[in-house]
Design a protein around this motif. Structure first.
Motif, short mmCIF file in Angstrom:
data_model
loop_
_atom_site.label_atom_id
_atom_site.label_comp_id
_atom_site.label_asym_id
_atom_site.label_seq_id
_atom_site.Cartn_x
_atom_site.Cartn_y
_atom_site.Cartn_z
N ASP A 473 76.09 -66.58 37.22
CA ASP A 473 77.19 -66.81 38.09
C ASP A 473 76.73 -67.58 39.21
OD1 ASP A 473 75.92 -64.97 39.89
OD2 ASP A 473 76.87 -63.19 38.84
N GLU A 474 77.80 -67.72 40.21
CA GLU A 474 77.41 -68.59 41.22
C GLU A 474 76.39 -67.90 42.29
OE1 GLU A 474 80.75 -69.58 43.98
OE2 GLU A 474 81.99 -70.26 42.36
N SER A 475 76.24 -66.73 42.48
CA SER A 475 75.22 -66.15 43.27
C SER A 475 73.81 -66.38 42.62
CB SER A 475 75.48 -64.56 43.53
OG SER A 475 75.41 -63.78 42.35
#
Length: 568
Positions: A473-475
């Motif tokens: 995911d983005e994080s």
């Protein structure tokens, strides 16, 4: 230069030792010996940043813009037909490398353009040249060697008459310019396949690549880029390649704007950004380029080269009818540069044309506005440079490539060595002969070296991310980029802290990250690839935590070692 990996392994020493072993294997191992020795020498040099693309996509203009001085020839018929490598030197000097392996240093700096651009009277000499190396006192070249290449293209065609399509010349709308390019190619004494071959050969030797598109992605760009990805794609990933839309100046003025609108409200780089996003929607491009950046090449190159007389011409435009009048006239660049008389403009047409050639219509309009605002020439040059997109490109190049420079160079050497070993084994198999024992010895030593360099495992994880193999995911992506040096190779940057963070703070941040990623290893919803990434990132933070715990003094950062820490 010493480049060390885990357990104090000196990479240069290992490569030199492998070259000595390979040298005992006879003449058939000579290419491997040369590659290993050359690779070891390269570790102590700046990165090689190659500028590639089809003919007339603005490569030489971009080189000039990056360096802030006019070193590569540009213009309708001033085409680069020889690979040019710019290196730092205290005084200008030229070294010509010939295809037979010889070198010559007996050329004056003023002869550089003669050695790299078309000239039918020198075609026989130009055909013999492999590369021209130009040393100049430019501070950027302390960080990078810039390589200007002739032009890539798809050479798998059956009709030699399709030269204009092979190299992208056929996409150029201006018929007179297209004819000049074809004549220049003929005068160079080289065919399209030779031009392509020399440019493609630089890709394998480059540590990083800027691939130029003129503006939109033309049909021949698709063909050339497909071949570019197909022939070099195994080693080219977003770790190594940027795309550049090099001629966004030409998106000004906005033909659809109302006549009473301020022409300078239209930003051609914003149009370039939209095109760049569209280009990255094409899956092969997204897998190859870290990003695609819009650049106003003419504005960038001209900004630092405007002379006093050109500022006098700009001032005359402003004095005659005001900046607003000059900018309105520039809404029709062709008329501005060719019409003998224009209302509210007294500057002769030859000077108007020279300004448009130098910094484009948009650059000329911006310069007029800034002079009218009271800015001095130095301030105008800086504003033009800021508008051009070059500062952003320089910053990203240094951050994305420079922070991993040693790793990228070592990784490139090891990849080329593996390819050479594979070729030697294949040749022996086809000949029905045993593989030379020196080949197996070198291969084993190189694999041991690879395993001793933990940073290379991080590069491998990054490649898998960029090729779409990982479902982060983005994080998690942000953490992956951070710990692998995207924001700086020092320990503080890699754990997301300020540069002045103490060793204790760094260790604490690393321990927190270790705990989080250890938890991800236990997540039953993670697939095997994601678990492997979690394990790799946990090890990266463990290396950072170990050094932060045992070291309380700063040392010079080396992206092959555990990163250095700040003072407590």
């Amino acid at each position: 230069m010493e480049v060390r990996g885990g357990a104090g392994v000196d990479v240069g020493d290992v490569l030199a030792s492998c070259a000595d072993v390979a040298a005992r294997g006879g003449e058939q191992l000579a290419p491997l010996v040369r590659m290993l020795r050359g690779g070891g020498a390269r570790l102590g040099e700046p990165m090689r940043l190659a500028v590639v693309g089809q003919i007339k996509r603005g490569k030489s203009t971009l080189v000039n813009a990056l360096l802030g001085e006019e070193v590569s020839a540009t213009g309708r018929a001033e085409l680069t037909f020889t690979v040019s490598e710019f290196r730092y030197a205290d005084t200008p000097q030229i070294v010509v490398h010939y295809k037979d392996g010889t070198e010559s240093v007996g050329f004056a700096p003023e002869q550089f353009h003669e050695l790299t651009t078309r000239d039918s009277s020198r075609a026989d000499h130009l055909r013999l040249i492999r590369k021209v190396e130009f040393g100049i006192p430019n501070s950027l070249l302390h960080s990078f060697h810039l390589v200007d290449t002739p032009g890539l293209g798809s050479v798998h065609v059956t009709d030699a008459a399709n030269t204009r399509d092979i190299l992208g010349i056929g996409d150029i709308a201006d018929g007179s310019e297209r004819y000049a390019l074809e004549q220049a190619l003929a005068a160079s004494g080289r065919d399209a396949a030779a031009v392509h071959h020399d440019s493609a050969a630089e890709l394998d030797q480059a540590d990083a690549v800027l691939y130029l598109f003129s503006r939109a992605l033309h049909q021949s760009d698709h063909a050339a880029l497909s071949q570019f990805i197909g022939t070099a794609g195994t080693s080219l990933t977003p770790l190594k390649a940027f795309g550049v839309l090099s001629r966004c100046d030409q998106y000004w003025p906005d033909r659809t704007a109302a006549r009473d609108a301020d022409p300078l409200d239209h930003d051609p780089l914003a149009v370039g950004d939209q095109l760049a996003r569209r280009l990255l929607d094409w899956a092969p491009a997204a897998r190859t380029f870290y990003t695609v950046l819009p650049i106003a090449g003419l504005v960038a190159a001209g900004a630092t080269q405007l002379g006093e007389h050109e500022f006098e011409w700009l001032a005359d435009l402003v004095r005659a009818g005001g900046a607003a009048t000059a900018i309105r006239r520039l809404r029709d660049p062709a008329r501005f540069a060719t019409k003998e008389q224009l209302p509210g403009v007294r500057l002769p047409v030859a000077q108007r044309r020279a300004l448009v050639v130098r910094i484009g219509a948009w650059g000329t309009a911006l310069a007029c506005r800034y002079l009218d605002d009271g800015l001095d020439p130095a301030q105008v040059r800086q504003r033009l440079l800021d508008h051009s997109g070059i500062p952003r490109l320089r910053s990203l190049v240094i951050r994305h490539f420079g922070n991993r420079s040693t790793l990228l160079k070592v990784d490139g050497v090891l990849q080329r060595a593996r390819a050479e070993v594979f070729a030697l084994r294949l040749a022996a198999q086809r000949a029905g002969l045993p593989v030379a024992p020196e080949v197996d010895h070198v291969a084993a030593r190189l694999e041991m070296l690879h395993d001793a360099l933990p940073g290379l495992a991080e590069l491998r994880t990054l490649r898998r991310h960029y090729t779409g193999e990982l479902g982060l995911d983005e994080s998690e992506v942000a953490t992956l980029l951070q710990v692998t040096g995207e924001h700086g190779p020092d320990a503080a940057s890699r754990v997301g802290l300020a540069a002045d963070a103490s060793a204790a703070q760094i260790a604490q941040a690393a321990r927190a990250a270790i705990g989080w990623w250890a938890g991800q290893l236990q997540d039953p919803m993670r697939d095997a690839a994601e678990v492997a990434v979690a394990r790799q990132l946990m090890r990266s933070f463990e290396r950072i935590e170990a050094e932060a715990t045992t070291s309380d003094t700063p040392s010079e950062s080396d992206d092959l070692e555990a990163p250095s820490c700040a003072r407590p």
